[in-house]
Design an enzyme around this catalytic site. Structure first.
Site, PDB file in Angstrom:
ATOM      1  NE  ARG A  77      -3.848   2.178   2.008  1.00  0.00           N
ATOM      2  CZ  ARG A  77      -4.043   3.144   2.861  1.00  0.00           C
ATOM      3  NH1 ARG A  77      -3.381   3.161   3.989  1.00  0.00           N
ATOM      4  NH2 ARG A  77      -4.883   4.110   2.622  1.00  0.00           N
ATOM      5  CG  ASP A 121      -4.307   7.327   3.995  1.00  0.00           C
ATOM      6  OD1 ASP A 121      -3.489   7.360   4.934  1.00  0.00           O
ATOM      7  OD2 ASP A 121      -4.621   6.284   3.412  1.00  0.00           O
ATOM      8  CB  ILE A 122      -3.118  12.093   8.172  1.00  0.00           C
ATOM      9  CG1 ILE A 122      -4.042  13.114   7.492  1.00  0.00           C
ATOM     10  CG2 ILE A 122      -1.951  12.791   8.847  1.00  0.00           C
ATOM     11  CD1 ILE A 122      -4.708  14.079   8.446  1.00  0.00           C
ATOM     12  CD  GLU A 123      -0.785   5.729   5.490  1.00  0.00           C
ATOM     13  OE1 GLU A 123      -0.183   4.807   6.052  1.00  0.00           O
ATOM     14  OE2 GLU A 123      -1.676   5.535   4.649  1.00  0.00           O
ATOM     15  CG  ASN A 124       5.831   7.768   5.913  1.00  0.00           C
ATOM     16  OD1 ASN A 124       6.678   7.861   6.797  1.00  0.00           O
ATOM     17  ND2 ASN A 124       6.151   7.490   4.665  1.00  0.00           N
TER      18      ASN A 124
END
Length: 312
Positions: free
Chosen positions: A5, A138-141
């Site tokens: 992903r 989509d809040i990641e990394n």
């Protein structure tokens, strides 16, 4: 989601421009049951998926920065090109779509746009291009998740979007531990309350926990932890907190060796999600929903069929 992903494979550039998307289908809730669909590998025809699975909505991944404060699909395709053709096809078949802005890799709008106003303008371009009635952040990394200033910029942009588009729902999707969001995820939730930002749905990604284990139990624990944080932070009842909570699972083998979400696991997760009335259930991704596409033996669209059984 480091392997399947989180590593963005560049899509073939599309230069054709088409008309703007028609109005969203009022009868379909694009937040509720909307598995992720992407276009850079094993792309699926959404209408075929709808016909064979019963699903009515998709989360289209990903909208990124083109290097400036300007949103494009995968950071390289026009907002009104082939991806909107896909939205038109979904709506013509009786469904709807929600764009996902962000993801694990690629250039993100949050750090690129200089302030909340310009970031909100970028989000607005996405909404207008597809006449979308919801967006998924989509809040990641990267700095979108790790940098407090960028977190606050995103929340400020959400506040502007909600002021200017009161009917547009905002989903924020973040990672989680088995006990619920932690660290920067908890901080993001608390800042939303402190800054009075009306996020409609908070969704966690309950996987990449370990090399195995009971994924149904760990999913329930993670989402319950989210619910409890929303309850305490915003002063909600249990029922109201559940109805602001969601999850996005990962079908088959996850990024962690040995960790598997089986079809039976996901059916159990969906059944439980219905029992507590979550706001959203999704998974990554329809492209991986076929025999051995996610490293397991299954029927085509088994996970999508299970997702279609989620009614909230």
């Amino acid at each position: 989601m480091k392997i399947m992903r989180r590593i963005l494979v560049a899509a073939t550039a599309v230069t054709a421009t088409v008309a703007m998307a028609p109005a969203a289908n009022a009868a379909v809730n694009p937040v509720l049951a909307a598995p992720y669909l992407y276009q850079w590998e094993n792309a699926q025809n959404p209408v075929t998926v709808m016909q064979q699975s019963g699903i009515k909505a998709f989360t289209l991944a990903f909208v990124l920065s083109n290097g400036k404060c300007n949103p494009q699909w995968d950071g390289e395709r026009s907002l009104t090109g082939a991806d909107i053709t896909r939205v038109n096809q979904i709506r013509a078949a009786g469904g709807d779509a929600i764009p996902s802005i962000g993801g694990w890799s690629g250039n993100k709008l949050g750090p690129t746009c200089s302030n909340a106003t310009t970031l909100a303008a970028a989000y607005q371009k996405v909404i207008d291009a597809g006449k979308f009635k919801a967006i998924d952040l989509d809040i990641e990394n990267t700095d979108e998740y790790e940098n407090n200033t960028v977190q606050d910029r995103i929340l400020g942009a959400v506040k502007i979007i909600k002021q200017n588009n009161p009917g547009v729902r905002v989903v924020i999707t973040i990672g989680t531990e088995t006990g619920g969001p932690a660290g920067k995820g908890t901080r993001l939730i608390q800042q939303a309350e402190a800054l009075n930002v009306p996020v409609d749905t908070w969704s966690v990604m309950p996987f990449d926990f370990s090399s195995g284990g009971d994924m149904v139990a760990m999913t329930k624990s993670a989402v319950t932890g989210l619910k409890n944080q929303l309850k305490s932070t915003f002063g909600l009842s249990d029922d109201a907190a559940w109805r602001k909570s969601g999850l996005s699972s990962m079908n088959g083998h996850t990024d962690n060796a040995g960790e598997v979400v089986s079809v039976a696991n996901f059916k159990s997760i969906v059944s439980w999600a219905n029992s507590v009335h979550l706001a959203r259930v999704s998974f990554w991704a329809v492209n991986r929903d076929c025999n051995n596409c996610a490293g397991i033996s299954q029927g085509k669209y088994d996970f999508t069929k299970a997702n279609a059984a989620f009614t909230g």
